[in-house]
Design an enzyme around this catalytic site. Structure first.
Site, mmCIF file in Angstrom:
data_model
loop_
_atom_site.group_PDB
_atom_site.id
_atom_site.type_symbol
_atom_site.label_atom_id
_atom_site.label_comp_id
_atom_site.label_asym_id
_atom_site.label_seq_id
_atom_site.Cartn_x
_atom_site.Cartn_y
_atom_site.Cartn_z
ATOM 1 N N ASN A 97 -37.343 34.481 10.705
ATOM 2 C CA ASN A 97 -38.582 34.909 10.220
ATOM 3 C C ASN A 97 -39.662 33.593 10.581
ATOM 4 O O ASN A 97 -39.944 32.579 9.904
ATOM 5 C CB ASN A 97 -38.361 34.943 8.816
ATOM 6 C CG ASN A 97 -39.445 35.798 8.063
ATOM 7 O OD1 ASN A 97 -40.612 35.748 8.560
ATOM 8 N ND2 ASN A 97 -39.109 36.072 6.783
ATOM 9 N N SER A 143 -32.777 42.804 7.660
ATOM 10 C CA SER A 143 -33.543 42.331 6.613
ATOM 11 C C SER A 143 -34.481 43.611 5.743
ATOM 12 O O SER A 143 -34.967 44.423 6.442
ATOM 13 C CB SER A 143 -34.477 41.667 7.260
ATOM 14 O OG SER A 143 -35.515 40.907 6.209
ATOM 15 N N LYS A 144 -34.535 43.153 4.439
ATOM 16 C CA LYS A 144 -35.313 43.906 3.683
ATOM 17 C C LYS A 144 -36.794 44.084 4.100
ATOM 18 O O LYS A 144 -37.490 44.992 3.705
ATOM 19 C CB LYS A 144 -35.081 43.383 2.135
ATOM 20 C CG LYS A 144 -35.466 42.051 1.935
ATOM 21 C CD LYS A 144 -37.067 41.742 1.458
ATOM 22 C CE LYS A 144 -37.301 40.472 1.138
ATOM 23 N NZ LYS A 144 -38.490 39.997 0.917
ATOM 24 N N TYR A 156 -41.563 39.721 13.093
ATOM 25 C CA TYR A 156 -40.285 39.640 12.380
ATOM 26 C C TYR A 156 -40.303 41.156 11.728
ATOM 27 O O TYR A 156 -38.940 41.850 11.907
ATOM 28 C CB TYR A 156 -40.083 38.688 11.446
ATOM 29 C CG TYR A 156 -38.672 38.391 10.687
ATOM 30 C CD1 TYR A 156 -37.552 38.140 11.350
ATOM 31 C CD2 TYR A 156 -38.623 39.074 9.391
ATOM 32 C CE1 TYR A 156 -36.528 38.079 10.927
ATOM 33 C CE2 TYR A 156 -37.324 38.928 8.585
ATOM 34 C CZ TYR A 156 -36.055 38.473 9.550
ATOM 35 O OH TYR A 156 -35.020 38.427 8.972
ATOM 36 N N THR A 191 -29.265 30.930 2.605
ATOM 37 C CA THR A 191 -28.730 30.251 3.727
ATOM 38 C C THR A 191 -29.489 28.555 3.947
ATOM 39 O O THR A 191 -30.241 28.325 3.293
ATOM 40 C CB THR A 191 -29.281 30.782 4.920
ATOM 41 O OG1 THR A 191 -30.683 31.030 5.149
ATOM 42 C CG2 THR A 191 -28.751 32.469 4.866
#
Length: 265
Positions: A97, A143-144, A156, A191
């Site tokens: 991101n 990804s949401k 992204y 993460t």
């Protein structure tokens, strides 16, 4: 549950992140199941990860690869093919991101697309002959942000939207070969990269607590182990009639009623 992944050749891109990252966790879970994980990443720490696995008796391989370079990805697949002669599954896990927003340059936007979605296309493209032979499958890590937006990250968001589009497109394209294509969608997962971001904030712990409260199930971040376990199930024969699906491993973040969320202040 035995997922019947023993000796399956599973290629995982973005798999040499810091210890505890999604890719690194997936690789270790694959090894636990008796699979043969092949790490594809530009970071040299992949050599260390592969060596660790080999010391455990796991027949693993790391191919250092700049995934923004089409020739490098093609060559990586050639190396994998030369060593193993087959590929049973591809897990596209690259994701940064990078904050390439509307105020970013054309070059920054395009570089974001190359990393976060074009690399998925290229790894699938060059692995396809092997997947046809094995009737293997593709799993894309999404990804949401592709569905909810985030702000300040046009590259992204566009890339992850593209990942979901490709997932369904490939499910249609490849159904004639018995190849499945699915995606996992992640929302808030703690993460190492997320932790690094939290540490840059003036009151990071407060921000982390606030974000965690927005996650309906147990008000906590998704564990990378939970993502990895779902990934292994989807690529396994236990999920043999599942294709073209978006599987949300997010504690209900995207879909559940906001009324479930406690006070986030």
């Amino acid at each position: 549950m035995d997922l019947n992944l023993k000796n399956k050749i599973v290629v995982v891109s973005g798999s040499a992140g810091k210890e505890g990252s999604i890719g690194e966790t997936i690789v270790n879970r694959l090894a636990d199941e008796g699979a043969i994980p092949v790490l594809v990443d530009r970071n040299a720490r992949g050599f260390e990860y592969a060596e660790r696995l080999q010391k455990r008796g796991v027949n693993s391989l790391f191919v250092q690869t700049d995934v923004t370079d089409p020739v490098a990805i093609e060559n990586a697949v050639k190396v994998i093919g030369a060593k193993y002669g087959r590929i049973d599954a591809v897990i596209n896990n690259v994701g940064v991101n990078d904050g390439a927003g509307l105020d970013s340059s054309y070059e920054d936007f395009m570089n974001s697309l190359k990393l976060n979605v074009v690399s998925y296309f290229l790894l699938a493209k060059y692995s396809l002959p092997y997947l046809k032979e094995s009737k293997g499958n593709i799993l894309n890590i999404g990804s949401k942000v592709a569905l909810t937006g985030q702000g300040g990250t046009s590259g992204y968001a566009a890339a992850k939207g593209g990942v979901l589009g490709l997932t369904r497109e490939w499910a249609v394209d490849l159904i004639q070969y018995g190849i499945r294509s699915n995606a996992i969608i992640i929302a808030e997962s703690y993460t190492p990269a997320y932790e690094d971001w939290i540490k840059t904030l003036p009151d990071g712990e407060a921000v982390l607590k606030k974000i965690s409260k927005t996650i309906p199930l147990e008000s906590r971040m998704t564990k990378t182990e939970e993502i990895a376990d779902t990934a292994l199930f989807i690529i396994s024969e236990k999920s043999s009639h599942t294709t073209g699906q978006f599987v949300f491993v997010d504690g209900g973040y995207v879909h559940l009623d906001r009324a479930l969320i406690s006070d986030v202040n």
